[in-house]
Write an enzyme that holds these catalytic residues in place. Structure first.
Site, PDB file in Angstrom:
ATOM      1  N   TYR A   1       7.492  -6.743 -16.681  1.00 17.81           N
ATOM      2  CA  TYR A   1       8.049  -6.548 -18.022  1.00 17.81           C
ATOM      3  C   TYR A   1       8.499  -5.110 -18.202  1.00 17.81           C
ATOM      4  CZ  TYR A   1       8.273  -5.838 -23.048  1.00 17.81           C
ATOM      5  OH  TYR A   1       8.703  -5.499 -24.307  1.00 17.81           O
TER       6      TYR A   1
ATOM      7  N   GLU B   1      14.891  -5.198 -24.091  1.00 20.73           N
ATOM      8  CA  GLU B   1      13.709  -5.792 -23.470  1.00 20.73           C
ATOM      9  C   GLU B   1      14.123  -6.643 -22.277  1.00 20.73           C
ATOM     10  OE1 GLU B   1      11.485  -9.019 -25.532  1.00 20.73           O
ATOM     11  OE2 GLU B   1       9.866  -7.553 -25.562  1.00 20.73           O
TER      12      GLU B   1
END
Ligand code: ADP
Ligand code: MG
Length: 403
Positions: free
Chosen positions: A123, A211
């Site tokens: 991530y 993101e």
């Protein structure tokens, strides 16, 4: 402002962020053509909606119920024919994910992407941290999962670097995260290049969030963005016309778009008490006090300084366009604008929209007595309130009685 995954990937790629090859399709035939051009042997068909959790999401059936036994909104397939079939199964259908709410979102475009050999899912996120007044890059080895859950259950698995916006992101920031993620050999260099490019895109385009979830390491050791989400600061859009053109109005709340057109700050909420207030701070306080008295606000609405008849009328129409609204609280402080002018505006607007739900008005400020007199003599069933608490109590009570 929000954009689709494929649009975010196109923007990021221009800055040097590594993404798989792909193309957007509006029909199954286009999807098959893109698949042929990409070449196989594996493709991924991805629903494009402004919400995450698509992989685990499920489509609605013709009867409106969710097909829990069906497939998700992101599918890996092994032939051009299957690309077409799956595009057909998604396009025009409603996808329900953790982030869409029960109503779900209709898929109007699909992204066809080359399938990728995933070795690790990580991530990576960039956002503005108000507490430090800096940009924070977050990284985690727990890719593919919801980062809020990782932050809640295993906060030690989230790595952070704070970046001074005047200095910008430096290679050492990126190396710190790359090593923290356990990357090795040439992956480190690839990740550093990736992160610096991502930061540049974030800064240049006035993004508020970038993101990448998941960021993957492939079998061949490449570092790629498999998913991408970008949000932009609305207040900076005037200097990014090309970004503004990416706006997909079908994905946005119709009433919020209408409000933007009239320069009103409106956010739709889930309650039943509509609020019309001047000033963002007072609007927040009004929502709080409605809750304190046991009600639920239907919206946030700041009509701004000039609460003229025209603006009040537009605001009433906006509030009433929400079928959940069962009562309205108008809370206006007459400073520059006099209370009698506001009262006239409210009365005229209430007449024009033939108001059919209880209306409580709290006025305070210059010429307040005259304003209250105008409301009282209007012949309209307007409940006048003396202060904020009184207003909230009255509107909550009126809505309960009307129901
Ligand atoms: P969402 O977050 O909305 O569920 P993602 O784009 O993250 O959508 O896709 C969900 C999952 O599908 C990813 O975690 C990944 O495992 C898989 N996936 C997505 N794109 C690809 C791809 N190009 N190749 C292989 N797997 C993919
Ligand atoms: Mg994702």
């Amino acid at each position: 402002m929000n954009i689709h995954e494929y649009q975010a990937k196109t923007l990021l790629k221009k800055y040097g962020v590594a993404v798989p090859r792909g193309g957007v399709a509006y029909t199954p035939t286009e999807a098959e053509q893109i698949a042929k051009d990409l070449g196989g042997p594996v493709w991924v068909v991805k629903s494009q909606i402004h919400a995450g959790g698509r992989g685990a999401g499920r489509f609605k059936k013709a009867d409106g119920s969710v097909d829990t036994a069906g497939k998700g909104g992101v599918r890996v397939v092994k032939s051009v024919a299957e690309v077409g079939e799956n595009a057909k199964a998604m396009l025009g259908h409603v996808l329900v994910t953790k982030q869409t709410g029960v109503a779900g979102k209709e898929v109007k475009r699909v992204y066809i992407e080359e399938g990728c050999d995933i070795k690790r899912e990580l991530y990576l996120g960039l956002l503005i941290d108000r507490a430090t007044s800096r940009v924070t890059m977050m990284a985690s080895t727990e890719g593919g999962m919801e980062i809020e859950e990782v932050a809640h259950n295993t906060p030690e698995k989230i790595l952070k670097v704070d970046i001074d916006p005047a200095q910008g992101m430096q290679a050492y920031h990126a190396r710190q995260l790359a090593f923290g993620l356990g990357l090795e050999g040439k992956q480190v260099g690839a990740a550093v290049k990736f992160m610096l490019a991502m930061y540049q895109a974030f800064a240049d385009l006035d993004a508020s969030i970038v993101e990448i979830n998941p960021l993957v390491v492939t079998g061949a050791g490449e570092v790629l963005a498999l998913d991408a989400k970008m949000n932009f600061d609305d207040n900076a859009l005037f200097r990014h016309k090309d970004i503004e053109e990416l706006r997909d109005t079908a994905e946005e709340e119709a009433s919020e778009l209408e409000a933007t057109r009239h320069g009103l700050n409106y956010v739709k909420l889930d309650g039943n008490i509509g609020c019309m207030v001047n000033g963002a701070g007072l609007a927040m306080a009004t929502m709080d006090i409605i809750k304190l008295y046991g009600g639920e606000p239907a919206n946030f609405l700041d009509v701004g300084g000039g609460a003229t008849k025209e603006r009040v009328t537009i605001a009433f129409k906006l509030i009433l366009s929400d079928p959940n609204v069962e009562g309205i609280l108008v809370n206006i402080f007459g400073g520059i604008m006099r209370c009698d002018v506001i009262a006239e505006g409210v009365v005229a607007a209430a007449r024009e929209v033939s108001l059919h739900v209880p209306l409580v008005v709290r006025l305070e400020g210059t010429n307040v007595e005259l304003g209250k007199k105008i409301l009282a003599e209007s012949g309209l069933p307007i409940l006048s309130a003396d202060n904020l608490a009184d207003a909230a109590e009255k509107v909550v009570k009126a809505v309960k009685e009307a129901a």
